[in-house]
Design a protein around this motif. Structure first.
Motif, mmCIF file in Angstrom:
data_model
loop_
_atom_site.group_PDB
_atom_site.id
_atom_site.type_symbol
_atom_site.label_atom_id
_atom_site.label_comp_id
_atom_site.label_asym_id
_atom_site.label_seq_id
_atom_site.Cartn_x
_atom_site.Cartn_y
_atom_site.Cartn_z
ATOM 1 N N ALA A 7 0.834 -1.058 -0.034
ATOM 2 C CA ALA A 7 -0.285 0.072 -0.454
ATOM 3 C C ALA A 7 0.968 1.106 0.041
ATOM 4 O O ALA A 7 0.398 1.843 -0.591
ATOM 5 N N ASN A 8 1.806 1.445 0.515
ATOM 6 C CA ASN A 8 3.167 2.538 0.918
ATOM 7 C C ASN A 8 3.908 2.593 -0.614
ATOM 8 O O ASN A 8 3.849 3.723 -0.683
ATOM 9 N N LEU A 9 3.772 1.496 -1.463
ATOM 10 C CA LEU A 9 4.653 1.306 -2.475
ATOM 11 C C LEU A 9 3.814 1.945 -3.448
ATOM 12 O O LEU A 9 4.309 2.822 -4.707
ATOM 13 N N ALA A 10 2.094 1.382 -3.917
ATOM 14 C CA ALA A 10 1.774 2.382 -4.669
ATOM 15 C C ALA A 10 1.432 3.891 -4.136
ATOM 16 O O ALA A 10 1.196 4.613 -4.855
ATOM 17 N N GLU A 11 1.303 4.311 -3.352
ATOM 18 C CA GLU A 11 1.319 5.495 -2.711
ATOM 19 C C GLU A 11 2.648 6.484 -3.493
ATOM 20 O O GLU A 11 2.920 7.266 -3.669
ATOM 21 N N GLU A 12 3.844 5.859 -2.975
ATOM 22 C CA GLU A 12 5.168 5.809 -3.649
ATOM 23 C C GLU A 12 5.191 6.507 -4.971
ATOM 24 O O GLU A 12 5.733 7.815 -5.366
ATOM 25 N N VAL A 13 5.067 5.415 -5.276
ATOM 26 C CA VAL A 13 5.127 5.509 -6.636
ATOM 27 C C VAL A 13 3.905 6.443 -7.402
ATOM 28 O O VAL A 13 4.323 7.429 -8.222
ATOM 29 N N GLU A 14 2.830 6.901 -7.095
ATOM 30 C CA GLU A 14 1.956 7.608 -7.145
ATOM 31 C C GLU A 14 2.491 8.776 -7.182
ATOM 32 O O GLU A 14 2.564 10.019 -8.290
ATOM 33 N N PHE A 31 -10.843 1.212 -19.382
ATOM 34 C CA PHE A 31 -11.928 0.549 -18.976
ATOM 35 C C PHE A 31 -12.121 1.140 -17.409
ATOM 36 O O PHE A 31 -13.677 1.125 -17.337
ATOM 37 N N GLY A 32 -11.257 2.296 -16.712
ATOM 38 C CA GLY A 32 -10.894 2.231 -15.602
ATOM 39 C C GLY A 32 -11.010 2.314 -14.067
ATOM 40 O O GLY A 32 -10.566 2.295 -13.313
ATOM 41 N N GLY A 33 -10.823 0.806 -14.522
ATOM 42 C CA GLY A 33 -10.211 -0.471 -13.416
ATOM 43 C C GLY A 33 -8.916 -0.720 -13.038
ATOM 44 O O GLY A 33 -8.917 -0.838 -11.783
ATOM 45 N N LEU A 34 -8.243 0.313 -13.494
ATOM 46 C CA LEU A 34 -6.958 -0.411 -13.375
ATOM 47 C C LEU A 34 -6.276 0.588 -12.392
ATOM 48 O O LEU A 34 -6.613 1.801 -12.125
ATOM 49 N N GLY A 35 -6.077 -0.284 -10.919
ATOM 50 C CA GLY A 35 -5.684 0.362 -9.955
ATOM 51 C C GLY A 35 -5.109 -0.264 -8.902
ATOM 52 O O GLY A 35 -5.316 -2.045 -8.670
ATOM 53 N N THR A 36 -4.499 -0.116 -7.544
ATOM 54 C CA THR A 36 -4.785 -0.588 -6.262
ATOM 55 C C THR A 36 -4.772 0.298 -6.045
ATOM 56 O O THR A 36 -5.208 0.615 -5.225
ATOM 57 N N VAL A 43 -5.525 4.100 -5.836
ATOM 58 C CA VAL A 43 -4.559 4.341 -5.853
ATOM 59 C C VAL A 43 -4.125 4.277 -7.655
ATOM 60 O O VAL A 43 -4.070 2.813 -8.788
ATOM 61 N N THR A 44 -5.160 5.131 -8.522
ATOM 62 C CA THR A 44 -5.304 5.083 -9.771
ATOM 63 C C THR A 44 -4.134 4.933 -10.703
ATOM 64 O O THR A 44 -3.208 5.614 -10.424
ATOM 65 N N GLY A 45 -4.231 3.894 -11.381
ATOM 66 C CA GLY A 45 -2.921 3.986 -12.981
ATOM 67 C C GLY A 45 -1.690 2.868 -12.067
ATOM 68 O O GLY A 45 -1.135 3.146 -13.297
ATOM 69 N N VAL A 46 -2.034 2.084 -11.104
ATOM 70 C CA VAL A 46 -0.216 1.561 -10.964
ATOM 71 C C VAL A 46 -1.064 0.619 -10.523
ATOM 72 O O VAL A 46 -2.090 -0.258 -9.938
ATOM 73 N N ARG A 47 -0.102 -0.612 -10.994
ATOM 74 C CA ARG A 47 -0.581 -2.148 -10.413
ATOM 75 C C ARG A 47 1.418 -2.747 -10.603
ATOM 76 O O ARG A 47 1.841 -2.840 -11.098
ATOM 77 N N PHE A 48 0.384 -3.617 -9.502
ATOM 78 C CA PHE A 48 1.362 -4.971 -9.131
ATOM 79 C C PHE A 48 1.265 -6.248 -9.578
ATOM 80 O O PHE A 48 -0.049 -6.554 -8.943
ATOM 81 N N ASP A 49 2.069 -6.698 -10.368
ATOM 82 C CA ASP A 49 1.641 -8.052 -10.261
ATOM 83 C C ASP A 49 3.290 -8.481 -10.060
ATOM 84 O O ASP A 49 3.838 -8.657 -10.246
ATOM 85 N N ASP A 50 3.307 -10.275 -10.949
ATOM 86 C CA ASP A 50 4.348 -11.256 -10.638
ATOM 87 C C ASP A 50 5.068 -10.411 -11.626
ATOM 88 O O ASP A 50 5.845 -10.970 -12.202
ATOM 89 N N GLY A 51 4.876 -9.868 -12.847
ATOM 90 C CA GLY A 51 5.349 -9.509 -14.241
ATOM 91 C C GLY A 51 6.072 -7.903 -14.039
ATOM 92 O O GLY A 51 6.435 -7.467 -14.757
ATOM 93 N N GLY A 52 5.718 -7.896 -12.406
ATOM 94 C CA GLY A 52 6.617 -6.548 -12.352
ATOM 95 C C GLY A 52 5.184 -5.035 -11.955
ATOM 96 O O GLY A 52 4.327 -5.241 -11.447
ATOM 97 N N THR A 53 5.755 -4.429 -12.685
ATOM 98 C CA THR A 53 4.913 -2.898 -12.588
ATOM 99 C C THR A 53 4.046 -2.099 -13.444
ATOM 100 O O THR A 53 4.800 -1.876 -14.408
#
Length: 94
Positions: A7-14, A31-36, A43-53
């Motif tokens: 959560a802190n990382l998503a906010e930091e990236v933002e 479609f507006g659904g991408l976020g953490t 946090v709209t526009g930031v997503r983390f998964d096994d493929g990175g960021t």
């Protein structure tokens, strides 16, 4: 990145991305659904998964899009899981 909660990382990236010249805002994708999702907010526009960021942005067009996207990629690479994929969703020319 060790010891940083997602959560802190998503906010930091933002914060890092929004402080960059040429970036207007983060974007939720086609479609507006991408976020953490965080407790009480997203946090709209930031997503983390096994493929990175993934980072999805709208740029202002004051510089070449590749220049701004490269700036975003370098800034986020310094703090988030690799690889970092930057998606320019739109150019907001005023």
């Amino acid at each position: 990145m060790v010891g940083v909660e997602p959560a802190n990382l998503a906010e930091e990236v933002e914060a890092v991305v929004l402080a960059l010249p040429g970036v207007v805002r983060l974007d939720g994708g086609r479609f507006g659904g991408l976020g953490t999702y965080l407790p009480g907010r997203r946090v709209t526009g930031v997503r983390f998964d096994d493929g990175g960021t993934e980072v999805h942005v709208v740029v202002d067009g004051s510089e070449p899009v590749r220049t701004t996207a490269g700036r975003v990629q370098r800034a986020v690479s310094a703090i988030a899981p690799m690889p970092v994929h930057v998606h320019v969703e739109d150019i907001d020319v005023v």
